[in-house]
Design a protein around this motif. Structure first.
Motif, PDB file in Angstrom:
ATOM      1  N   ALA A  74       0.820  -1.214   0.000  1.00 39.52           N
ATOM      2  CA  ALA A  74       0.000   0.000   0.000  1.00 39.52           C
ATOM      3  C   ALA A  74       0.851   1.260   0.000  1.00 39.52           C
ATOM      4  O   ALA A  74       0.390   2.329  -0.419  1.00 39.52           O
ATOM      5  CB  ALA A  74      -0.941   0.001   1.211  1.00 39.52           C
ATOM      6  N   ASN A  75       2.090   1.143   0.443  1.00 35.00           N
ATOM      7  CA  ASN A  75       2.967   2.314   0.491  1.00 35.00           C
ATOM      8  C   ASN A  75       3.606   2.640  -0.859  1.00 35.00           C
ATOM      9  O   ASN A  75       4.432   3.547  -0.942  1.00 35.00           O
ATOM     10  CB  ASN A  75       4.062   2.120   1.545  1.00 35.00           C
ATOM     11  N   VAL A  76       3.220   1.922  -1.910  1.00 29.83           N
ATOM     12  CA  VAL A  76       3.769   2.238  -3.225  1.00 29.83           C
ATOM     13  C   VAL A  76       3.368   3.649  -3.659  1.00 29.83           C
ATOM     14  O   VAL A  76       4.115   4.334  -4.375  1.00 29.83           O
ATOM     15  CB  VAL A  76       3.318   1.198  -4.283  1.00 29.83           C
ATOM     16  N   ASP A  77       2.204   4.105  -3.209  1.00 27.22           N
ATOM     17  CA  ASP A  77       1.718   5.433  -3.584  1.00 27.22           C
ATOM     18  C   ASP A  77       1.879   6.451  -2.470  1.00 27.22           C
ATOM     19  O   ASP A  77       1.366   7.561  -2.574  1.00 27.22           O
ATOM     20  CB  ASP A  77       0.241   5.350  -3.993  1.00 27.22           C
ATOM     21  N   SER A  78       2.592   6.079  -1.407  1.00 25.79           N
ATOM     22  CA  SER A  78       2.827   7.001  -0.298  1.00 25.79           C
ATOM     23  C   SER A  78       4.201   7.644  -0.454  1.00 25.79           C
ATOM     24  O   SER A  78       4.940   7.354  -1.410  1.00 25.79           O
ATOM     25  CB  SER A  78       2.757   6.261   1.043  1.00 25.79           C
ATOM     26  N   ALA A  79       4.548   8.490   0.492  1.00 28.20           N
ATOM     27  CA  ALA A  79       5.873   9.121   0.463  1.00 28.20           C
ATOM     28  C   ALA A  79       6.992   8.097   0.561  1.00 28.20           C
ATOM     29  O   ALA A  79       8.119   8.350   0.127  1.00 28.20           O
ATOM     30  CB  ALA A  79       5.980  10.134   1.602  1.00 28.20           C
ATOM     31  N   ALA A  80       6.690   6.909   1.114  1.00 29.94           N
ATOM     32  CA  ALA A  80       7.710   5.870   1.264  1.00 29.94           C
ATOM     33  C   ALA A  80       8.140   5.289  -0.071  1.00 29.94           C
ATOM     34  O   ALA A  80       9.239   4.754  -0.199  1.00 29.94           O
ATOM     35  CB  ALA A  80       7.197   4.753   2.168  1.00 29.94           C
ATOM     36  N   GLN A  81       7.251   5.358  -1.072  1.00 30.42           N
ATOM     37  CA  GLN A  81       7.538   4.847  -2.413  1.00 30.42           C
ATOM     38  C   GLN A  81       8.035   3.401  -2.372  1.00 30.42           C
ATOM     39  O   GLN A  81       9.017   3.033  -3.029  1.00 30.42           O
ATOM     40  CB  GLN A  81       8.551   5.749  -3.128  1.00 30.42           C
ATOM     41  N   CYS A  82       7.338   2.575  -1.622  1.00 31.34           N
ATOM     42  CA  CYS A  82       7.736   1.167  -1.485  1.00 31.34           C
ATOM     43  C   CYS A  82       7.382   0.397  -2.752  1.00 31.34           C
ATOM     44  O   CYS A  82       6.286   0.539  -3.296  1.00 31.34           O
ATOM     45  CB  CYS A  82       7.042   0.540  -0.278  1.00 31.34           C
ATOM     46  N   ASN A  83       8.288  -0.441  -3.212  1.00 35.77           N
ATOM     47  CA  ASN A  83       8.063  -1.218  -4.432  1.00 35.77           C
ATOM     48  C   ASN A  83       7.964  -2.716  -4.155  1.00 35.77           C
ATOM     49  O   ASN A  83       8.088  -3.533  -5.067  1.00 35.77           O
ATOM     50  CB  ASN A  83       9.170  -0.954  -5.455  1.00 35.77           C
ATOM     51  N   TRP A  84       7.722  -3.099  -2.898  1.00 35.41           N
ATOM     52  CA  TRP A  84       7.669  -4.514  -2.547  1.00 35.41           C
ATOM     53  C   TRP A  84       6.275  -5.093  -2.769  1.00 35.41           C
ATOM     54  O   TRP A  84       5.264  -4.384  -2.780  1.00 35.41           O
ATOM     55  CB  TRP A  84       8.089  -4.711  -1.096  1.00 35.41           C
ATOM     56  N   LEU A  98       0.241  -4.087   3.765  1.00 34.49           N
ATOM     57  CA  LEU A  98       1.638  -3.699   3.819  1.00 34.49           C
ATOM     58  C   LEU A  98       2.540  -4.901   3.578  1.00 34.49           C
ATOM     59  O   LEU A  98       2.250  -6.017   4.006  1.00 34.49           O
ATOM     60  CB  LEU A  98       1.970  -3.078   5.177  1.00 34.49           C
ATOM     61  N   CYS A  99       3.667  -4.661   2.928  1.00 30.63           N
ATOM     62  CA  CYS A  99       4.670  -5.703   2.730  1.00 30.63           C
ATOM     63  C   CYS A  99       5.403  -5.967   4.046  1.00 30.63           C
ATOM     64  O   CYS A  99       5.193  -5.273   5.046  1.00 30.63           O
ATOM     65  CB  CYS A  99       5.658  -5.276   1.652  1.00 30.63           C
ATOM     66  N   LEU A 100       6.290  -6.946   4.026  1.00 28.05           N
ATOM     67  CA  LEU A 100       7.018  -7.303   5.233  1.00 28.05           C
ATOM     68  C   LEU A 100       7.838  -6.133   5.760  1.00 28.05           C
ATOM     69  O   LEU A 100       7.863  -5.860   6.964  1.00 28.05           O
ATOM     70  CB  LEU A 100       7.937  -8.493   4.946  1.00 28.05           C
ATOM     71  N   ALA A 101       8.539  -5.417   4.876  1.00 24.36           N
ATOM     72  CA  ALA A 101       9.395  -4.322   5.319  1.00 24.36           C
ATOM     73  C   ALA A 101       8.576  -3.215   5.975  1.00 24.36           C
ATOM     74  O   ALA A 101       8.935  -2.703   7.044  1.00 24.36           O
ATOM     75  CB  ALA A 101      10.196  -3.765   4.146  1.00 24.36           C
ATOM     76  N   CYS A 102       7.462  -2.829   5.362  1.00 26.34           N
ATOM     77  CA  CYS A 102       6.640  -1.753   5.918  1.00 26.34           C
ATOM     78  C   CYS A 102       5.867  -2.203   7.148  1.00 26.34           C
ATOM     79  O   CYS A 102       5.564  -1.386   8.034  1.00 26.34           O
ATOM     80  CB  CYS A 102       5.683  -1.222   4.858  1.00 26.34           C
TER      81      CYS A 102
END
Length: 373
Positions: A74-84, A98-102
Motif C-alpha cells: 500500500a505504500n507504493v503510492d505514499s511518500a515511502a515509495q515502497c516497491n515490494w 503492507l509488505c514485510l518491510a513496511c
C-alpha cells in the motif's frame, strides 16, 4: 550453508531494460515492477484478473498451471515509495496491505511536518535494503504482530517541540531511528562532532540490527562463551562504559583490536559494529559480482589474510568449507574496498570504506559469519 547469498541489485525488465532494486516502474516500457522478498528479485508485473492483484511476468512465460497473484504494498503510492510485494502470510493477514518491510513499522513520522516525507522515504529505502539482505542471509525477520515477544519493530521518529529528541538505538526488539539522520547536512554535522570517519543512514540500520540479532542468536545460546572470549563480557556496565568512551575516548591501541573506535566502548557495541561491517562487506561484494566486477582480477597488491589468522579460534576448522569461503571473500573485500577508496578520491570524495581490517577484527567477523551460516 549460505555463503553471501544476496538479493538482486539489478534485474532485466521484460523489455530488456536494466532496472534496479528501488525501481517501481520501468522507464522504457512503463511496466510495473515489484520486489519479491522471498525470491530476492525485482519482477515485472502483469495485472491479474482480480482487481488490485498482480502476477509475475516470469510466471506468465512459464509452463505453470497455477500462477500466484500478489498485492503491491500500500505504500507504493505514499511518500515511502515502497516497491515490494505483499507475500506469504501477510497476503492473507495484513489488513493494511503492507509488505514485510513496511509491516515492521510501529511508528512513522508526522508527514505533515516539513521535510519528513523525504526523510521517511530515505529511511524506508535503507530499511528495505537491510531487510532484503537479512532475508537472503536466511535470518528470521518477523514483525511485532507475528511475534510480539521477539519480532522486529521500527520507531521512525523526529524531534517535535516540547518533546525529548529521539535517540537512535535498540531495546527489546524495537529499533528507533532519528529520521533527521536522513538529512545529509545534519548527518555530516554529527559525524564531525563525533569524530567519525563514516556515518550513513544504512549504516545506522545495519548497526542497530546487530543489537537485535545479538539477542536472538547469541544471548542464552551456546555461542555466548565464544562471543565473550572474542568481544569481552557484555555484563560490564553499559552506561558507564559509554560515558567513559565519550569522556575519555577509546584506548590508544584500539585500531589493533576493533573495527572502529566506537566498537571499543563496550562488547555489545563491538558486536554491532562488526555485524554492520559484515553486512557492508557482503552486500557490496554481491553487488560487484552481479555487475561482473571480479575482485580477484583487480590490479592491486594487498597482504591477504590466511587460515592461520583463524587458527586460535575455538570453533575454527569445524567446517573447512565455511572458513575457506569466508577467507576468500574477506580477501576479495580488502582488494575491492581499496579500489573503491581510490575511485572515490578520484571523484574528490572521501573514502568509501575508511577502515582497516586487523586479525582481531577478522576473527570477530568470522564469528558473525559462523553464527549466521
Amino acid at each position: 550453508m549460505i555463503l553471501f547469498s544476496s538479493y538482486s541489485h539489478r534485474q532485466l525488465c521484460q523489455c530488456g531494460q536494466v532496472v534496479f532494486f528501488d525501481n517501481s516502474v520501468c522507464l522504457r516500457c512503463g511496466s510495473a515492477l515489484g520486489f519479491h522478498p522471498e525470491q530476492g528479485q525485482l519482477q515485472s508485473l502483469v495485472p491479474a484478473e482480480q482487481a488490485g492483484r498482480w502476477v509475475l511476468q516470469t510466471d506468465c512465460d512459464s509452463d505453470k498451471t497455477v500462477i500466484a497473484s500478489y498485492r503491491r504494498c500500500a505504500n507504493v503510492d505514499s511518500a515511502a515509495q515502497c516497491n515490494w510485494l505483499v507475500t506469504g502470510s501477510l497476503d492473507q493477514d495484513s489488513p493494511a496491505d503492507l509488505c514485510l518491510a513496511c509491516a515492521t513499522n510501529i511508528t512513522i513520522p508526522d508527514l505533515s511536518q516539513s521535510g519528513n516525507p523525504d526523510y521517511w522515504r530515505l529511511c524506508e529505502l535503507a530499511k528495505r535494503r537491510l531487510i532484503a539482505q537479512l532475508l537472503m542471509l536466511g535470518l528470521p525477520v518477523k514483525t511485532r504482530q507475528m511475534d510480539p515477544q521477539k519480532g522486529l519493530g521500527f520507531e521512525l521518529l523526529r524531534w517535535q517541540p516540547g518533546e525529548d529528541a529521539p535517540v537512535t538505538g535498540h531495546k527489546a526488539g524495537v529499533i528507533t531511528i532519528d529520521i533527521a539522520e536522513a538529512d545529509p547536512a545534519f548527518r555530516e554535522q554529527i559525524r564531525q562532532q563525533m569524530q567519525e570517519p563514516y556515518r550513513t543512514l544504512l549504516g545506522h540500520f545495519r548497526h542497530e540490527s546487530g543489537h537485535y540479532y545479538w539477542d536472538l542468536l547469541i544471548r542464552d545460546t551456546n555461542w555466548l562463551p565464544v562471543y565473550r572470549s572474542l568481544f569481552g563480557d557484555e555484563r560490564q556496565d553499559y552506561t558507564a562504559s559509554l560515558q567513559n568512551h565519550y569522556n575519555v575516548g577509546p584506548p590508544a591501541d584500539w585500531q589493533s583490536h576493533y573495527i572502529s573506535s566506537y566498537a571499543a566502548s563496550h562488547p555489545w557495541e563491538d558486536w554491532a559494529e562488526t555485524w554492520a561491517h559484515y553486512l557492508h562487506m557482503t552486500d557490496t561484494l554481491s553487488a560487484a559480482e552481479q555487475f561482473g566486477i571480479a575482485a580477484d582480477a583487480l590490479s592491486i597488491q594487498t597482504d591477504p589474510f590466511t587460515q592461520q589468522d583463524l587458527a586460535e579460534l575455538p570453533f575454527h576448522m569445524a567446517d573447512s568449507e565455511l572458513s575457506d569461503g569466508f577467507m576468500q571473500k574477506v580477501n576479495q573485500w580488502v582488494r575491492l574496498s581499496s579500489v573503491l577508496n581510490v575511485l572515490a578520491r578520484s571523484m574528490g570524495q572521501p573514502d568509501s570504506y575508511p577502515f582497516v581490517l586487523t586479525v582481531d577484527s577478522l576473527r570477530k567477523m568470522y564469528l558473525v559469519h559462523s553464527v549466521i551460516s
